[in-house]
Design a protein around this motif. Structure first.
Motif, mmCIF file in Angstrom:
data_model
loop_
_atom_site.group_PDB
_atom_site.id
_atom_site.type_symbol
_atom_site.label_atom_id
_atom_site.label_comp_id
_atom_site.label_asym_id
_atom_site.label_seq_id
_atom_site.Cartn_x
_atom_site.Cartn_y
_atom_site.Cartn_z
ATOM 1 N N ALA A 469 2.790 -9.752 12.148
ATOM 2 C CA ALA A 469 3.583 -9.443 10.955
ATOM 3 C C ALA A 469 4.571 -8.340 11.296
ATOM 4 C CB ALA A 469 2.687 -8.996 9.810
ATOM 5 N N VAL A 470 5.695 -8.322 10.565
ATOM 6 C CA VAL A 470 6.694 -7.252 10.693
ATOM 7 C C VAL A 470 7.076 -6.828 9.281
ATOM 8 C CG1 VAL A 470 8.925 -6.531 11.595
ATOM 9 C CG2 VAL A 470 7.597 -8.260 12.822
ATOM 10 N N TYR A 471 6.887 -5.537 8.990
ATOM 11 C CA TYR A 471 7.167 -5.016 7.659
ATOM 12 C C TYR A 471 8.130 -3.833 7.742
ATOM 13 C CZ TYR A 471 2.921 -7.648 6.519
ATOM 14 O OH TYR A 471 1.980 -8.633 6.366
ATOM 15 N N HIS A 472 8.753 -3.532 6.586
ATOM 16 C CA HIS A 472 9.691 -2.408 6.491
ATOM 17 C C HIS A 472 9.305 -1.513 5.329
ATOM 18 C CE1 HIS A 472 13.053 -3.789 9.232
ATOM 19 N NE2 HIS A 472 12.223 -4.828 9.233
ATOM 20 N N GLU A 481 10.681 -8.022 5.213
ATOM 21 C CA GLU A 481 9.591 -7.983 4.234
ATOM 22 C C GLU A 481 9.149 -6.542 4.003
ATOM 23 O OE1 GLU A 481 6.291 -10.700 4.576
ATOM 24 O OE2 GLU A 481 7.407 -11.902 6.031
ATOM 25 N N PRO A 482 8.951 -6.146 2.745
ATOM 26 C CA PRO A 482 8.436 -4.800 2.484
ATOM 27 C C PRO A 482 6.964 -4.695 2.883
ATOM 28 C CG PRO A 482 8.552 -6.049 0.444
ATOM 29 C CD PRO A 482 9.177 -6.905 1.508
ATOM 30 N N LEU A 483 6.543 -3.496 3.230
ATOM 31 C CA LEU A 483 5.147 -3.258 3.588
ATOM 32 C C LEU A 483 4.259 -3.533 2.371
ATOM 33 C CD1 LEU A 483 3.265 -2.089 5.851
ATOM 34 C CD2 LEU A 483 3.461 0.105 4.631
ATOM 35 N N PRO A 484 3.299 -4.473 2.466
ATOM 36 C CA PRO A 484 2.418 -4.758 1.321
ATOM 37 C C PRO A 484 1.571 -3.540 0.959
ATOM 38 C CG PRO A 484 2.283 -6.502 2.984
ATOM 39 C CD PRO A 484 3.024 -5.353 3.610
ATOM 40 N N GLU A 485 1.308 -3.399 -0.307
ATOM 41 C CA GLU A 485 0.530 -2.258 -0.766
ATOM 42 C C GLU A 485 -0.901 -2.287 -0.242
ATOM 43 O OE1 GLU A 485 0.745 -2.051 -4.981
ATOM 44 O OE2 GLU A 485 2.898 -1.601 -5.031
ATOM 45 N N ASP A 486 -1.407 -3.486 0.080
ATOM 46 C CA ASP A 486 -2.789 -3.579 0.552
ATOM 47 C C ASP A 486 -2.905 -3.613 2.072
ATOM 48 O OD1 ASP A 486 -1.663 -6.036 0.921
ATOM 49 O OD2 ASP A 486 -3.317 -7.194 0.041
ATOM 50 N N PHE A 487 -1.786 -3.361 2.776
ATOM 51 C CA PHE A 487 -1.861 -3.336 4.240
ATOM 52 C C PHE A 487 -2.625 -2.099 4.674
ATOM 53 C CE2 PHE A 487 0.130 -2.911 8.562
ATOM 54 C CZ PHE A 487 -0.312 -4.134 9.060
ATOM 55 N N PHE A 488 -3.356 -2.193 5.771
ATOM 56 C CA PHE A 488 -4.276 -1.121 6.167
ATOM 57 C C PHE A 488 -3.576 0.100 6.748
ATOM 58 C CE2 PHE A 488 -3.727 -3.615 10.037
ATOM 59 C CZ PHE A 488 -3.638 -2.653 11.028
ATOM 60 N N TRP A 489 -2.271 0.017 6.964
ATOM 61 C CA TRP A 489 -1.497 1.108 7.583
ATOM 62 C C TRP A 489 -0.388 1.488 6.617
ATOM 63 C CZ3 TRP A 489 -2.092 2.574 13.005
ATOM 64 C CH2 TRP A 489 -1.149 3.483 13.472
ATOM 65 N N GLN A 490 -0.504 2.640 5.946
ATOM 66 C CA GLN A 490 0.430 3.047 4.901
ATOM 67 C C GLN A 490 0.962 4.445 5.161
ATOM 68 O OE1 GLN A 490 1.399 1.337 2.041
ATOM 69 N NE2 GLN A 490 0.203 -0.490 2.638
ATOM 70 N N LEU A 491 2.172 4.700 4.672
ATOM 71 C CA LEU A 491 2.684 6.055 4.665
ATOM 72 C C LEU A 491 1.947 6.854 3.599
ATOM 73 C CD1 LEU A 491 6.483 5.359 5.070
ATOM 74 C CD2 LEU A 491 5.179 6.960 6.490
ATOM 75 N N ALA A 492 1.594 8.073 3.930
ATOM 76 C CA ALA A 492 0.827 8.901 3.001
ATOM 77 C C ALA A 492 1.750 9.623 2.030
ATOM 78 C CB ALA A 492 -0.008 9.919 3.771
ATOM 79 N N GLY A 493 1.204 9.952 0.873
ATOM 80 C CA GLY A 493 1.878 10.820 -0.084
ATOM 81 C C GLY A 493 3.238 10.315 -0.506
ATOM 82 N N GLY A 494 4.201 11.227 -0.508
ATOM 83 C CA GLY A 494 5.531 10.898 -0.991
ATOM 84 C C GLY A 494 6.476 10.447 0.099
ATOM 85 N N GLU A 495 5.933 9.950 1.214
ATOM 86 C CA GLU A 495 6.778 9.578 2.340
ATOM 87 C C GLU A 495 7.172 8.103 2.336
ATOM 88 O OE1 GLU A 495 4.344 10.768 5.613
ATOM 89 O OE2 GLU A 495 4.989 12.857 5.533
#
Length: 577
Positions: A469-472, A481-495
């Protein structure tokens, strides 16, 4: 997207991640020094563009082998105009010297093809060719020299071991001279000099090996043959290459070409054509099949246009209906190529053309996975005024490479390495390449050297990965494709507004990897990622060593801190190795 089918093995360059250059040093600039400079930039192969004759290619192959480089070879008979090629390749004899009282010659027989014309003749010679020493090649109807056809003179110094007499320039122009020879006819070529000093030795076979003729010394037959290569041009082929919708190089030409190169250690494969029209595919397929039958272990390379709605006129020949890109490319994949490749240069005077960049990457990633074909891409490294292309800075070059790898590319090629030169006014609009017109290094040389070194270090891992997969993140570009909210790798906080590419891979054993690329080409980013509680280990694949190294991953908190320079990328291995 499902896992990639393993239809074709991943091409490598002696086990390394493929990093190439296009527009290599000119034949006159081919030397150990210029080829050592290519290798020192951490490139490992050349897509031949200026090396289009046996003599120039053979000399370049010697320099490539000495500097751990390989070449995708081409030839006049594929690149410019359909040609025939006569050769005597054995060089195991003692050789023969040329001097004022010692001429050397060779009879040769033309193939059974009409409308042939002498174009390029070359030999193999060891020893020095000093400054001011001249040698003349003359072609006659027979050793009796009753009819003179053409003469050409070379004057030293000549460094190459393959002295070449060019009677024509390629591509053929309306005023190109014509030196016709008949089909199935024997002719005589002779080398003479006014020098009292010996020039040579010119290579020969140890015995009579060439059925179409024999060598002569001072007009008398010898028991061996000269080593020689002769290019005979025909009137056939397209306007920009030897291929047309109804014609291709002959089987005899292909056999001679492959026989000449197939045993050389520095040959990576065959560069068939650059940016072909779709109507040429059947002829390209026939040619590829013939080459593969003769040299099945080498790759055949063809580069294509990018997916650009403004460039539809490039996909098919003028006068035909416009061809859509999907048809253009899927028709190519139907020919069963070894791999797929495209070029696009997104950094323009008006800004970054992210639409074509991402649309083409997404298309090639999809086709790579669907068809089990690795893909390569060209990297912008020059300014081209006509198309408003800018000389890239370091973050732009770094980003183009890492974003391309994030979509699963398994190789890349710089356009251009050398700055093109010549009388054509269009060439003046191409400037500031990696090597400048005076032969010095542009600052982009050091950018490329550093980035290439990183990719070579992590290259064995990259070559083992399949894109999942490739997300932005941040403002999502077109065709991404935007990064899905349920993907296991997320930006933290307000980033979450930080513009990144987050790519997900797995290797042959099923181990997962993440690549993070900073899409901001002006600002460095210091980020924290929030990771799944299931992750127990995150290692970085070190760009300095290729080894897995410790990160700031905190398993209990599920966080990872990352610093990214503008346009930079990092590769992470998940779980224990």
């Amino acid at each position: 997207m499902g896992k990639r089918k393993n239809n074709n093995p991943t091409p490598t360059v002696s086990g390394e991640f493929p990093i190439g250059i296009f527009v290599e040093p000119s034949p006159s600039a081919t030397s150990d020094a210029t080829y050592a400079e290519i290798r020192a930039m951490n490139a490992n192969f050349i897509v031949a563009q200026q090396l289009t004759t046996p003599a120039t290619t053979d000399w370049a192959l010697e320099k490539a082998e000495a500097n751990q480089l390989k070449i995708l070879v081409t030839d006049t008979g594929m690149r410019w105009i359909q040609s025939e090629w006569i050769s005597q390749n054995d060089d195991d004899g003692e050789g023969v010297y040329l001097r004022k009282d010692h001429s050397i010659g060779q009879t040769f027989t033309t193939p059974g093809v009409d409308d042939l014309s002498l174009a390029i003749l070359s030999f193999k010679k060891n020893g020095a060719w000093p400054e001011g020493i001249a040698a003349t090649l003359s072609v006659y109807d027979s050793p009796s020299k009753e009819k003179h056809i053409i003469s050409s003179t070379l004057i030293g110094p000549i460094e190459s071991h393959y002295p070449e007499f060019r009677l024509n320039d390629m591509p053929v122009k309306p005023d190109t001279p014509h030196y016709p020879v008949a089909a199935n006819t024997t002719y005589y070529m002779e080398l003479t000099t006014d020098s009292q000093a010996e020039l040579g030795p010119f290579s020969t076979s140890a015995a009579d090996r060439y059925a179409g003729g024999q060598a002569y010394v001072n007009g008398s037959p010898a028991s061996y043959d000269l080593y020689f290569q002769i290019t005979l041009k025909t009137p056939h082929g397209g306007s920009i290459s030897a291929f047309s919708p109804t014609g291709r190089p002959s089987d005899a030409y292909i056999e001679t070409l492959v026989d000449h190169y197939k045993d050389h250690a520095a040959v990576l494969g065959y560069n068939l054509i650059d940016e072909p029209f779709g109507e040429l595919y059947p002829m390209l397929k026939e040619t590829s099949d013939r080459i593969k039958a003769l040299d099945p272990g080498r790759m055949i390379y063809t580069n294509h246009y990018a997916l650009n709605e403004e460039g539809t006129h490039y996909y098919s020949l003028e006068g035909t209906p416009p061809m859509g890109y999907e048809d253009y490319y899927k028709n190519w994949i139907a020919t069963n190529p070894d791999m797929i490749s495209y070029d696009y240069y997104p950094f323009k005077k008006e800004g970054f053309d992210e639409k074509v960049h991402y649309q083409t990457l997404a298309f090639f990633r999809e086709q790579s996975l669907l068809n089990g074909l690795d893909f390569w891409a060209y990297i912008q490294s020059v300014a081209y005024d006509y198309f408003h292309i800018l000389e890239p800075n370091e973050p732009q070059m770094r980003f183009q490479i890492y974003s391309t790898l994030a979509y699963g590319a398994k190789g890349y090629v710089y356009w251009t390495y050398c700055t093109p030169t010549g009388a054509d006014p269009e060439l003046a609009q191409i400037h500031d390449a990696i090597i400048l017109t005076d032969g010095s290094k542009n600052e982009t040389y050091e950018y490329a050297k550093t980035i290439n070194g990183e990719i070579l270090n992590i290259g064995s891992v990259l070559l083992s990965l399949t894109s999942l997969a490739v997300y932005h993140t941040g403002v999502v570009p077109p065709f991404t494709e935007p990064l899905p909210e349920d993907f296991f790798w997320q930006l933290a906080g307000g980033e979450s507004a930080v513009p990144l590419i987050i790519s997900y891979f797995e290797n042959e054993t099923g181990r997962k990897f993440i690549m993070v690329v900073n899409r901001d080409l002006e600002q460095a980013q210091s980020l924290t990622f929030s990771l799944s509680a299931e992750l127990q280990a995150v290692q970085e694949v070190c760009k300095s060593t290729g080894n897995e190294i410790a990160t700031t991953f905190h398993a209990a908190e599920g966080t990872l801190s990352v610093s990214l320079a503008p346009g930079d990328g990092r590769l992470y291995a998940l779980g224990e190795s």
